[in-house]
Design a protein around this motif. Structure first.
Motif, mmCIF file in Angstrom:
data_model
loop_
_atom_site.group_PDB
_atom_site.id
_atom_site.type_symbol
_atom_site.label_atom_id
_atom_site.label_comp_id
_atom_site.label_asym_id
_atom_site.label_seq_id
_atom_site.Cartn_x
_atom_site.Cartn_y
_atom_site.Cartn_z
ATOM 1 N N VAL A 1 2.666 4.436 -8.458
ATOM 2 C CA VAL A 1 2.596 3.925 -9.819
ATOM 3 C C VAL A 1 2.636 2.397 -9.777
ATOM 4 O O VAL A 1 3.484 1.816 -9.096
ATOM 5 C CB VAL A 1 3.770 4.455 -10.673
ATOM 6 C CG1 VAL A 1 3.731 3.844 -12.070
ATOM 7 C CG2 VAL A 1 3.723 5.975 -10.745
ATOM 8 N N HIS A 2 1.723 1.754 -10.496
ATOM 9 C CA HIS A 2 1.660 0.296 -10.529
ATOM 10 C C HIS A 2 1.830 -0.163 -11.978
ATOM 11 O O HIS A 2 0.958 0.088 -12.812
ATOM 12 C CB HIS A 2 0.335 -0.203 -9.964
ATOM 13 C CG HIS A 2 0.003 0.373 -8.615
ATOM 14 N ND1 HIS A 2 0.689 0.025 -7.478
ATOM 15 C CD2 HIS A 2 -0.919 1.301 -8.249
ATOM 16 C CE1 HIS A 2 0.193 0.689 -6.447
ATOM 17 N NE2 HIS A 2 -0.769 1.478 -6.889
ATOM 18 N N GLU A 3 2.934 -0.822 -12.276
ATOM 19 C CA GLU A 3 3.208 -1.267 -13.641
ATOM 20 C C GLU A 3 3.059 -2.789 -13.746
ATOM 21 O O GLU A 3 3.456 -3.519 -12.843
ATOM 22 C CB GLU A 3 4.620 -0.856 -14.066
ATOM 23 C CG GLU A 3 4.803 0.656 -14.156
ATOM 24 C CD GLU A 3 6.109 1.027 -14.824
ATOM 25 O OE1 GLU A 3 6.932 0.127 -15.098
ATOM 26 O OE2 GLU A 3 6.319 2.230 -15.065
ATOM 27 N N THR B 1 0.824 -1.199 0.000
ATOM 28 C CA THR B 1 0.000 0.000 0.000
ATOM 29 C C THR B 1 0.866 1.261 0.000
ATOM 30 O O THR B 1 1.776 1.404 0.811
ATOM 31 C CB THR B 1 -0.926 0.015 1.227
ATOM 32 O OG1 THR B 1 -1.718 -1.173 1.234
ATOM 33 C CG2 THR B 1 -1.839 1.235 1.197
ATOM 34 N N GLY B 2 0.584 2.139 -0.947
ATOM 35 C CA GLY B 2 1.275 3.421 -0.982
ATOM 36 C C GLY B 2 2.642 3.404 -1.617
ATOM 37 O O GLY B 2 3.333 4.418 -1.612
ATOM 38 N N ALA B 3 3.072 2.269 -2.174
ATOM 39 C CA ALA B 3 4.406 2.169 -2.770
ATOM 40 C C ALA B 3 4.306 1.940 -4.271
ATOM 41 O O ALA B 3 3.343 1.351 -4.767
ATOM 42 C CB ALA B 3 5.195 1.033 -2.122
ATOM 43 N N ASP B 4 5.320 2.409 -5.006
ATOM 44 C CA ASP B 4 5.420 2.098 -6.431
ATOM 45 C C ASP B 4 5.777 0.617 -6.588
ATOM 46 O O ASP B 4 6.531 0.071 -5.775
ATOM 47 C CB ASP B 4 6.521 2.942 -7.086
ATOM 48 C CG ASP B 4 6.228 4.437 -7.009
ATOM 49 O OD1 ASP B 4 5.056 4.821 -7.125
ATOM 50 O OD2 ASP B 4 7.186 5.217 -6.824
ATOM 51 N N ASP B 5 5.256 -0.017 -7.624
ATOM 52 C CA ASP B 5 5.601 -1.427 -7.816
ATOM 53 C C ASP B 5 5.661 -1.781 -9.288
ATOM 54 O O ASP B 5 5.040 -1.122 -10.132
ATOM 55 C CB ASP B 5 4.638 -2.354 -7.073
ATOM 56 C CG ASP B 5 3.206 -2.285 -7.588
ATOM 57 O OD1 ASP B 5 2.981 -2.694 -8.734
ATOM 58 O OD2 ASP B 5 2.320 -1.829 -6.841
ATOM 59 N N VAL B 6 6.428 -2.829 -9.582
ATOM 60 C CA VAL B 6 6.505 -3.416 -10.919
ATOM 61 C C VAL B 6 6.199 -4.894 -10.767
ATOM 62 O O VAL B 6 6.853 -5.589 -9.987
ATOM 63 C CB VAL B 6 7.894 -3.248 -11.562
ATOM 64 C CG1 VAL B 6 7.881 -3.787 -12.994
ATOM 65 C CG2 VAL B 6 8.332 -1.788 -11.553
#
Length: 348
Positions: free
Chosen positions: A326-328, A163-168
């Motif tokens: 950002v969620h990639e 939650t609340g973090a950018d991830d790939v």
């Protein structure tokens, strides 16, 4: 003993200092500092003299000291459990290469498994004031995430979400659905999934996509779970799947290491031929997947592409700390080899 009572040794080594470079070049100490500071004012003639002196003496800028003065360490922590295993080792290698190219200093934090190892890893990461943290897939504890946030660090998460973090992430569900369609198009009807009891997000998503698509076409899926998502875990999952009266004729494995263990068990203990009796699909496409012993059909997960996306997210986050998370999702490609039958088209 020296005149001051200190013992000298030829093994005592000193780094070449900026003052030594200044004396060799016949310039001031501050001129040396400006010559190695981007954008600082120093004449072209003087810069050449300083660079030649530095080259002759073997001088290197002390980035650690410079970072302490600027309160910017340039360290980026890579938090990972079992970094030596399978795809994870290739991802760590790709990340360290990309970060060095960026001008960062990667520091790999192996979380270990015991409480003592976890505490030591946390002290190392935050004691050195890393500028950012990248958490890899697997099972690093949430305490690392919480500490990163409390220390105001940019946080990038790979292969999982926080939650609340950018991830790939990889499109794991989509790959699972594609694996099911491929098996069904090849005439298989007794499908199975080989996973792990650790139930990481990637395991859950790949199993879900596979089962969902198989059941949509009227095929049931057997499940075998090893203790871990490694070679031994593949052997354990195979023992579960091949010990009953009804054996699967196609297995989608959560990763290549599990597939290797399952294939070896199927050949040696279940006396099954690959792919005549059993088709197997793995995930990751690590180099060993192409070895003659396995010739494994598998989904390619490109470590260099994953690393490039992670570094790009890190740059974006540092440039705009208040940007929404950002969620990639990255797609994968099925690499067909000899562990599966050639599949015909399956009607959607």
């Amino acid at each position: 003993m020296s005149s001051k009572g200190k013992k000298s040794s030829k093994d005592d080594k000193q780094y070449v200092s900026a003052l030594q470079v200044a004396k060799h070049a016949g310039v001031s100490r501050s001129a040396v500092s400006r010559a190695f500071t981007p954008g600082a004012s120093v004449s072209a003639k003087k810069r050449v003299k300083i660079l030649e002196a530095a080259e002759a003496l073997g001088y290197q800028v002390n980035d650690l000291a410079r970072g302490l003065l600027a309160r910017k360490s340039r360290l980026v922590g890579l938090v990972v459990t079992n970094p030596e295993l399978g795809y994870r080792s290739h991802l760590v290698a790709a990340l360290t290469k990309a970060l060095i190219h960026r001008g960062s200093v990667p520091i790999v934090i192996n979380t270990g498994r015991t409480e003592e190892e976890l505490v030591a890893a946390q002290k190392t990461l935050f004691g050195y004031r890393a500028e950012a943290t990248i958490i890899l897939s697997g099972s690093p504890p949430s305490s690392f995430v919480d500490l990163a946030r409390r220390n105001g660090q940019p946080l990038i998460v790979l292969g999982r979400s926080e939650t609340g973090a950018d991830d790939v992430n990889i499109d794991n569900k989509g790959a699972g659905r594609e694996a099911a369609r491929f098996f069904l198009a090849g005439g298989h009807r007794r499908l199975a999934f080989a996973g792990a009891l650790s139930r990481t997000p990637t395991t859950v998503e790949r199993e879900y996509g596979f089962r969902q698509e198989a059941e949509r076409h009227g095929a049931a899926v057997m499940i075998g779970n090893g203790s871990n998502s490694n070679y031994a875990g593949g052997q354990e999952a195979a023992q579960q799947l091949f010990s009953g009266e009804t054996r699967p004729d196609a297995v989608f494995c959560v990763n290549d290491l599990v597939a290797f263990g399952l294939i070896d068990y199927a050949r040696r203990h279940a006396r099954m031929s690959i792919p005549d009796d059993l088709s197997v699909i793995g995930f990751d496409d690590i180099p060993e997947a192409a070895w003659d012993a396995y010739n494994l059909t598998t989904f390619k997960q490109d470590a260099s592409v994953m690393a490039a996306h992670a570094v790009a997210l890190l740059d974006r986050r540092e440039a705009d700390p208040d940007h929404p998370p950002v969620h990639e999702r990255l797609s994968t490609r099925l690499i067909q080899r000899a562990s599966t039958r050639v599949a015909a088209a399956l009607h959607p």
